[in-house]
Motif scaffolding. Sequence first.
Motif, PDB file in Angstrom:
ATOM      1  N   TYR A  21      79.062  53.476  70.208  1.00  0.00           N
ATOM      2  CA  TYR A  21      80.176  52.856  69.488  1.00  0.00           C
ATOM      3  C   TYR A  21      80.249  53.507  68.129  1.00  0.00           C
ATOM      4  CZ  TYR A  21      83.359  49.089  68.114  1.00  0.00           C
ATOM      5  OH  TYR A  21      84.452  48.371  67.729  1.00  0.00           O
ATOM      6  N   LEU A  66      82.532  54.095  64.359  1.00  0.00           N
ATOM      7  CA  LEU A  66      83.490  53.487  63.445  1.00  0.00           C
ATOM      8  C   LEU A  66      83.740  54.420  62.279  1.00  0.00           C
ATOM      9  CD1 LEU A  66      80.994  51.257  64.209  1.00  0.00           C
ATOM     10  CD2 LEU A  66      82.751  49.708  63.391  1.00  0.00           C
ATOM     11  N   TYR A 108      84.968  54.167  58.197  1.00  0.00           N
ATOM     12  CA  TYR A 108      85.188  53.304  57.054  1.00  0.00           C
ATOM     13  C   TYR A 108      85.727  54.139  55.901  1.00  0.00           C
ATOM     14  CZ  TYR A 108      82.549  49.456  59.154  1.00  0.00           C
ATOM     15  OH  TYR A 108      82.120  48.447  59.970  1.00  0.00           O
ATOM     16  N   PHE A 167      86.825  48.762  56.875  1.00  0.00           N
ATOM     17  CA  PHE A 167      86.923  49.253  58.240  1.00  0.00           C
ATOM     18  C   PHE A 167      88.297  49.868  58.498  1.00  0.00           C
ATOM     19  CE2 PHE A 167      86.461  49.571  62.692  1.00  0.00           C
ATOM     20  CZ  PHE A 167      87.626  49.088  63.273  1.00  0.00           C
ATOM     21  N   PHE A 181      83.485  57.390  55.600  1.00  0.00           N
ATOM     22  CA  PHE A 181      82.187  57.404  56.274  1.00  0.00           C
ATOM     23  C   PHE A 181      82.394  57.179  57.767  1.00  0.00           C
ATOM     24  CE2 PHE A 181      79.209  57.401  52.787  1.00  0.00           C
ATOM     25  CZ  PHE A 181      79.892  56.814  51.738  1.00  0.00           C
ATOM     26  N   ASP A 221      74.498  45.417  66.303  1.00  0.00           N
ATOM     27  CA  ASP A 221      75.516  45.931  65.383  1.00  0.00           C
ATOM     28  C   ASP A 221      74.913  46.685  64.214  1.00  0.00           C
ATOM     29  OD1 ASP A 221      77.172  42.946  66.086  1.00  0.00           O
ATOM     30  OD2 ASP A 221      77.835  44.919  66.716  1.00  0.00           O
ATOM     31  N   LEU A 240      74.305  49.736  62.093  1.00  0.00           N
ATOM     32  CA  LEU A 240      75.068  50.963  61.954  1.00  0.00           C
ATOM     33  C   LEU A 240      74.255  52.042  61.264  1.00  0.00           C
ATOM     34  CD1 LEU A 240      78.575  49.668  60.772  1.00  0.00           C
ATOM     35  CD2 LEU A 240      77.861  50.294  63.074  1.00  0.00           C
ATOM     36  N   PHE A 243      75.024  55.442  59.191  1.00  0.00           N
ATOM     37  CA  PHE A 243      76.162  56.040  58.512  1.00  0.00           C
ATOM     38  C   PHE A 243      75.951  57.535  58.283  1.00  0.00           C
ATOM     39  CE2 PHE A 243      79.123  52.775  57.134  1.00  0.00           C
ATOM     40  CZ  PHE A 243      78.413  51.622  57.395  1.00  0.00           C
ATOM     41  N   GLY A 244      77.060  58.257  58.288  1.00  0.00           N
ATOM     42  CA  GLY A 244      77.048  59.629  57.824  1.00  0.00           C
ATOM     43  C   GLY A 244      77.054  59.653  56.301  1.00  0.00           C
TER      44      GLY A 244
END
Lengths: 113, 114
Positions: free
Chosen positions: A32, A34, A36, A46, A89, A99, A101, A103-104
């Motif tokens: 999954y 996402l 941001y 988001f 991000f 959930d 996460l 992050f890059g």
Amino acid sequence: DQQVKQNSPSLSVQEGRISILNCDYTNSMFDYFLWYKKYPAEGPTFLISISSIKDKNEDGRFTVFLNKSAKHLSLHIVPSQPGDSAVYFCAASADHNTDKLIFGTGTRLQVFP
Amino acid sequence: SAVISQKPSRDICQRGTSLTIQCQVDSQVTMMFWYRQQPGQSLTLIATANQGSEATYESGFVIDKFPISRPNLTFSTLTVSNMSPEDSSIYLCSVGPSSGNTIYFGEGSWLTVV
């Protein structure tokens, strides 16, 4: 070990053109993803997400593409607007039950007139 | 979407002191998380705040340094203990339902340690 990478720290695009932000990941368990957007001194907002069962998700001006074989995703913004100028991000999750996460490092997008 | 309020939004702290950051959500949520964003860096997960039990910490973060409380389904606190300049960061509370749905963030608490 950076599991989620955004190799372009910055991107400059003219208003009206397409912005393409890229993200690569190494963990094949991620399912999954996402995106941001973050303005200075604010929390991330988001934008759009995609599940690994899809290869494209579109929401207005924002489209996310996922290439699982290449472990690569991208965010397209068309047309780009000056208000899109922010740090973007990408984030990934490997466990829907938590959930959590990863992050890059972020890409700073600047849209100029 | 959930409305998440964090206090303080910004503070300047003396080296060696501790500061508690509060996170209030306008609805009951299953999962609450605390992240940190150091200057020029990405967001890093500190811990998952579990309601009614101890927080689950990520590698590199320990309870003595970052004690967390989660007394109910709408509130959590993060304490940054014995602060040093390296703790100068934005600390972010986030909430999310399970099953991979959207995770939302608070506005963040910007701490500067001098």
